[in-house]
Scaffold this motif. Sequence first.
Motif, mmCIF file in Angstrom:
data_model
loop_
_atom_site.group_PDB
_atom_site.id
_atom_site.type_symbol
_atom_site.label_atom_id
_atom_site.label_comp_id
_atom_site.label_asym_id
_atom_site.label_seq_id
_atom_site.Cartn_x
_atom_site.Cartn_y
_atom_site.Cartn_z
ATOM 1 N N ARG A 1 5.270 21.979 32.333
ATOM 2 C CA ARG A 1 6.246 22.618 33.243
ATOM 3 C C ARG A 1 5.530 23.371 34.355
ATOM 4 O O ARG A 1 5.867 23.252 35.535
ATOM 5 C CB ARG A 1 7.145 23.576 32.456
ATOM 6 N N ASN A 2 4.526 24.122 34.001
ATOM 7 C CA ASN A 2 3.836 24.932 35.004
ATOM 8 C C ASN A 2 2.924 24.111 35.908
ATOM 9 O O ASN A 2 2.824 24.402 37.105
ATOM 10 C CB ASN A 2 3.104 26.094 34.328
ATOM 11 N N ILE A 3 2.296 23.101 35.371
ATOM 12 C CA ILE A 3 1.482 22.217 36.216
ATOM 13 C C ILE A 3 2.373 21.488 37.217
ATOM 14 O O ILE A 3 2.065 21.424 38.411
ATOM 15 C CB ILE A 3 0.664 21.221 35.359
ATOM 16 N N ILE A 4 3.490 20.952 36.732
ATOM 17 C CA ILE A 4 4.389 20.219 37.623
ATOM 18 C C ILE A 4 5.025 21.156 38.640
ATOM 19 O O ILE A 4 5.173 20.802 39.815
ATOM 20 C CB ILE A 4 5.446 19.441 36.799
ATOM 21 N N ARG A 5 5.364 22.378 38.239
ATOM 22 C CA ARG A 5 5.916 23.349 39.199
ATOM 23 C C ARG A 5 4.895 23.647 40.298
ATOM 24 O O ARG A 5 5.253 23.756 41.474
ATOM 25 C CB ARG A 5 6.330 24.640 38.491
ATOM 26 N N LEU A 6 3.634 23.780 39.937
ATOM 27 C CA LEU A 6 2.589 24.031 40.936
ATOM 28 C C LEU A 6 2.488 22.845 41.895
ATOM 29 O O LEU A 6 2.441 23.025 43.108
ATOM 30 C CB LEU A 6 1.239 24.288 40.260
ATOM 31 N N ILE A 7 2.478 21.636 41.341
ATOM 32 C CA ILE A 7 2.409 20.440 42.183
ATOM 33 C C ILE A 7 3.627 20.373 43.102
ATOM 34 O O ILE A 7 3.504 20.067 44.298
ATOM 35 C CB ILE A 7 2.290 19.171 41.315
ATOM 36 N N MET A 8 4.794 20.674 42.566
ATOM 37 C CA MET A 8 6.011 20.651 43.381
ATOM 38 C C MET A 8 5.969 21.729 44.468
ATOM 39 O O MET A 8 6.416 21.489 45.582
ATOM 40 C CB MET A 8 7.255 20.828 42.508
ATOM 41 N N TRP A 9 5.439 22.865 44.157
ATOM 42 C CA TRP A 9 5.312 23.928 45.165
ATOM 43 C C TRP A 9 4.399 23.459 46.296
ATOM 44 O O TRP A 9 4.720 23.608 47.463
ATOM 45 C CB TRP A 9 4.783 25.208 44.517
ATOM 46 N N ILE A 10 3.279 22.847 45.926
ATOM 47 C CA ILE A 10 2.322 22.348 46.918
ATOM 48 C C ILE A 10 2.956 21.261 47.778
ATOM 49 O O ILE A 10 2.729 21.210 48.988
ATOM 50 C CB ILE A 10 1.037 21.823 46.228
ATOM 51 N N THR A 11 3.766 20.399 47.160
ATOM 52 C CA THR A 11 4.357 19.267 47.880
ATOM 53 C C THR A 11 5.774 19.572 48.402
ATOM 54 O O THR A 11 6.499 18.657 48.790
ATOM 55 C CB THR A 11 4.405 18.009 46.990
ATOM 56 N N LYS A 12 6.121 20.852 48.370
ATOM 57 C CA LYS A 12 7.425 21.317 48.895
ATOM 58 C C LYS A 12 8.614 20.714 48.156
ATOM 59 O O LYS A 12 9.660 20.410 48.751
ATOM 60 C CB LYS A 12 7.521 21.067 50.391
ATOM 61 N N GLY A 13 8.469 20.562 46.840
ATOM 62 C CA GLY A 13 9.558 20.081 45.999
ATOM 63 C C GLY A 13 10.237 21.240 45.299
ATOM 64 O O GLY A 13 9.837 22.400 45.454
ATOM 65 N N PRO A 14 11.259 20.964 44.491
ATOM 66 C CA PRO A 14 11.971 22.025 43.786
ATOM 67 C C PRO A 14 11.118 22.661 42.686
ATOM 68 O O PRO A 14 10.415 21.962 41.965
ATOM 69 C CB PRO A 14 13.186 21.312 43.191
#
Length: 173
Positions: A135-148
Amino acid sequence: MSKILIIYSSVHGQTRKIAEHIGKRLIENGNQVVTCCIEQAPLLGEFDKIIIGASIRHGKHNSEVYNFIATHLEALESKSSGFFSVSLVARKNGRNTPGSNPYMQAFLSKTQWRPNLLKVFAGNLDYQGYNWLDRNIIRLIMWITKGPTAVNTKVEYTDWLGVDVFVKELERL
């Protein structure tokens, strides 16, 4: 019609869901289809076409996919074949084709297999369905890629019409 094997490697279930959808459509069109996870794949010789689908986890396809392909390279090369990759990166234009998707390019650089058909599909984002680390890895990736990044986010990005187009392309192989 054809006897088709669809093999998938799925972590959170979206690749399995896509593989099963492909199988269902192929059966509806009169083909004989076996759909299974990569660990349960039967002998490849009895099939006319072989399709492999693999998801991305932490930026990589499962090493089991590469091992399977290396072990069965001769059989794969002797059949009509396809490969599809599933990732959240593919939700973005400019990252949703085999030529533009970095994971598909990485896949092609790591294997000698050259399937007749390549496709990239966007996956599913379900933070509540992941363990704490994912969850936290994907949230970081999404933050970097401007996702939810909201922890209650649940979005299916898969283009099901695109999956159906892939089925038609598979049948023409």
